[in-house]
Design a protein around this motif. Structure first.
Motif, PDB file in Angstrom:
ATOM      1  N   ARG A   5       0.829  -1.198   0.000  1.00  0.00           N
ATOM      2  CA  ARG A   5       0.000   0.000   0.000  1.00  0.00           C
ATOM      3  C   ARG A   5       0.869   1.256   0.000  1.00  0.00           C
ATOM      4  O   ARG A   5       0.607   2.206  -0.738  1.00  0.00           O
ATOM      5  N   SER A   6       1.931   1.272   0.803  1.00  0.00           N
ATOM      6  CA  SER A   6       2.801   2.457   0.827  1.00  0.00           C
ATOM      7  C   SER A   6       3.547   2.609  -0.499  1.00  0.00           C
ATOM      8  O   SER A   6       3.798   3.724  -0.951  1.00  0.00           O
ATOM      9  N   PHE A   7       3.883   1.481  -1.144  1.00  0.00           N
ATOM     10  CA  PHE A   7       4.531   1.539  -2.458  1.00  0.00           C
ATOM     11  C   PHE A   7       3.598   2.133  -3.496  1.00  0.00           C
ATOM     12  O   PHE A   7       3.979   2.998  -4.286  1.00  0.00           O
ATOM     13  N   ILE A   8       2.350   1.684  -3.525  1.00  0.00           N
ATOM     14  CA  ILE A   8       1.374   2.156  -4.507  1.00  0.00           C
ATOM     15  C   ILE A   8       1.034   3.627  -4.286  1.00  0.00           C
ATOM     16  O   ILE A   8       0.871   4.382  -5.236  1.00  0.00           O
ATOM     17  N   LEU A   9       0.939   4.038  -3.034  1.00  0.00           N
ATOM     18  CA  LEU A   9       0.545   5.410  -2.744  1.00  0.00           C
ATOM     19  C   LEU A   9       1.703   6.391  -2.783  1.00  0.00           C
ATOM     20  O   LEU A   9       1.498   7.590  -2.586  1.00  0.00           O
ATOM     21  N   ARG A  10       2.907   5.900  -3.044  1.00  0.00           N
ATOM     22  CA  ARG A  10       4.047   6.789  -3.176  1.00  0.00           C
ATOM     23  C   ARG A  10       3.841   7.659  -4.408  1.00  0.00           C
ATOM     24  O   ARG A  10       3.289   7.243  -5.409  1.00  0.00           O
ATOM     25  N   GLY A  11       4.272   8.889  -4.387  1.00  0.00           N
ATOM     26  CA  GLY A  11       4.022   9.843  -5.461  1.00  0.00           C
ATOM     27  C   GLY A  11       4.534   9.409  -6.820  1.00  0.00           C
ATOM     28  O   GLY A  11       3.880   9.621  -7.831  1.00  0.00           O
ATOM     29  N   ASN A  12       5.702   8.769  -6.884  1.00  0.00           N
ATOM     30  CA  ASN A  12       6.285   8.404  -8.170  1.00  0.00           C
ATOM     31  C   ASN A  12       5.427   7.398  -8.919  1.00  0.00           C
ATOM     32  O   ASN A  12       5.268   7.493 -10.134  1.00  0.00           O
ATOM     33  N   VAL A  13       4.871   6.427  -8.238  1.00  0.00           N
ATOM     34  CA  VAL A  13       4.070   5.390  -8.890  1.00  0.00           C
ATOM     35  C   VAL A  13       2.780   5.985  -9.438  1.00  0.00           C
ATOM     36  O   VAL A  13       2.382   5.704 -10.566  1.00  0.00           O
ATOM     37  N   VAL A  14       2.132   6.819  -8.658  1.00  0.00           N
ATOM     38  CA  VAL A  14       0.890   7.446  -9.107  1.00  0.00           C
ATOM     39  C   VAL A  14       1.172   8.374 -10.284  1.00  0.00           C
ATOM     40  O   VAL A  14       0.442   8.369 -11.280  1.00  0.00           O
ATOM     41  N   ASP A  15       2.238   9.161 -10.206  1.00  0.00           N
ATOM     42  CA  ASP A  15       2.599  10.048 -11.310  1.00  0.00           C
ATOM     43  C   ASP A  15       2.884   9.263 -12.581  1.00  0.00           C
ATOM     44  O   ASP A  15       2.478   9.659 -13.676  1.00  0.00           O
ATOM     45  N   LEU A  16       3.590   8.155 -12.454  1.00  0.00           N
ATOM     46  CA  LEU A  16       3.906   7.326 -13.614  1.00  0.00           C
ATOM     47  C   LEU A  16       2.641   6.739 -14.218  1.00  0.00           C
ATOM     48  O   LEU A  16       2.478   6.739 -15.444  1.00  0.00           O
ATOM     49  N   ALA A  17       1.720   6.280 -13.402  1.00  0.00           N
ATOM     50  CA  ALA A  17       0.467   5.722 -13.907  1.00  0.00           C
ATOM     51  C   ALA A  17      -0.351   6.780 -14.642  1.00  0.00           C
ATOM     52  O   ALA A  17      -0.882   6.531 -15.736  1.00  0.00           O
ATOM     53  N   VAL A  18      -0.426   7.966 -14.082  1.00  0.00           N
ATOM     54  CA  VAL A  18      -1.157   9.052 -14.747  1.00  0.00           C
ATOM     55  C   VAL A  18      -0.484   9.410 -16.059  1.00  0.00           C
ATOM     56  O   VAL A  18      -1.145   9.628 -17.082  1.00  0.00           O
ATOM     57  N   GLY A  19       0.836   9.446 -16.080  1.00  0.00           N
ATOM     58  CA  GLY A  19       1.567   9.752 -17.306  1.00  0.00           C
ATOM     59  C   GLY A  19       1.315   8.733 -18.399  1.00  0.00           C
ATOM     60  O   GLY A  19       1.172   9.090 -19.578  1.00  0.00           O
ATOM     61  N   ILE A  20       1.244   7.466 -18.041  1.00  0.00           N
ATOM     62  CA  ILE A  20       0.996   6.419 -19.037  1.00  0.00           C
ATOM     63  C   ILE A  20      -0.411   6.546 -19.607  1.00  0.00           C
ATOM     64  O   ILE A  20      -0.614   6.436 -20.823  1.00  0.00           O
ATOM     65  N   VAL A  21      -1.392   6.800 -18.756  1.00  0.00           N
ATOM     66  CA  VAL A  21      -2.772   6.944 -19.235  1.00  0.00           C
ATOM     67  C   VAL A  21      -2.899   8.163 -20.138  1.00  0.00           C
ATOM     68  O   VAL A  21      -3.500   8.106 -21.217  1.00  0.00           O
ATOM     69  N   ILE A  22      -2.299   9.270 -19.742  1.00  0.00           N
ATOM     70  CA  ILE A  22      -2.349  10.489 -20.576  1.00  0.00           C
ATOM     71  C   ILE A  22      -1.605  10.245 -21.885  1.00  0.00           C
ATOM     72  O   ILE A  22      -2.043  10.702 -22.947  1.00  0.00           O
ATOM     73  N   GLY A  23      -0.477   9.537 -21.840  1.00  0.00           N
ATOM     74  CA  GLY A  23       0.270   9.236 -23.061  1.00  0.00           C
ATOM     75  C   GLY A  23      -0.531   8.384 -24.028  1.00  0.00           C
ATOM     76  O   GLY A  23      -0.507   8.612 -25.241  1.00  0.00           O
ATOM     77  N   ALA A  24      -1.266   7.414 -23.512  1.00  0.00           N
ATOM     78  CA  ALA A  24      -2.104   6.579 -24.376  1.00  0.00           C
ATOM     79  C   ALA A  24      -3.218   7.408 -25.012  1.00  0.00           C
ATOM     80  O   ALA A  24      -3.511   7.267 -26.210  1.00  0.00           O
TER      81      ALA A  24
END
Length: 147
Positions: A5-24
């Protein structure tokens, strides 16, 4: 589970996920623009009417769909140039404007005892602490020190 949970909620992971969705989503928009407007224009410019992706040539009963490759190459070049001019270049200019300037390196001289580099105006070596001979001041430096 707590570590996950702490890994998933870390800022880098969330930012990367948002970046991938926006890139698609951005890829879909760019591909739609290319297939609707730019590909037909390239087809018209090269003498082929309409969609270039259906162009093929045949060698010994084998079809080679070169049009799909041309479309992909054009898409790549247009996407890369759009990203460079609309994203990378403005970000680099903004970074240059906001980034602190690098300090100018002071002139250096070698210590006579340990041969390590020390600033030219230093009176002692930082490595071996030997006293260094004074460097004569230049005309411009004397005026600055007097202030």
């Amino acid at each position: 589970m707590k570590g996950f949970r702490s890994f998933i909620l870390r800022g880098n992971v969330v930012d990367l996920a948002v970046g991938i969705v926006i890139g698609a989503a951005f890829t879909a928009v760019v591909n739609g623009f290319l297939s609707a407007f730019l590909t037909p224009l390239v087809g018209l410019a090269t003498g082929a009417t309409g969609d270039m992706s259906r162009k093929t040539f045949t060698v010994v009963a084998t079809k080679f769909p070169y049009g799909a490759f041309v479309n992909a190459a054009i898409s790549f070049l247009l996407l890369a140039s759009a990203l460079y001019f609309l994203v990378v270049l403005p970000i680099n200019k903004l970074h240059e404007r906001l980034a602190p300037h690098q300090d100018v390196q002071a002139p250096k001289r070698d210590c006579r005892e340990c041969l390590s580099p020390v600033p030219a105006q230093a009176r002692r070596c930082a490595s071996c602490t030997v006293s260094l001979p004074a460097v004569p001041a230049q005309a411009g430096e004397t005026a600055q020190r007097a202030r």
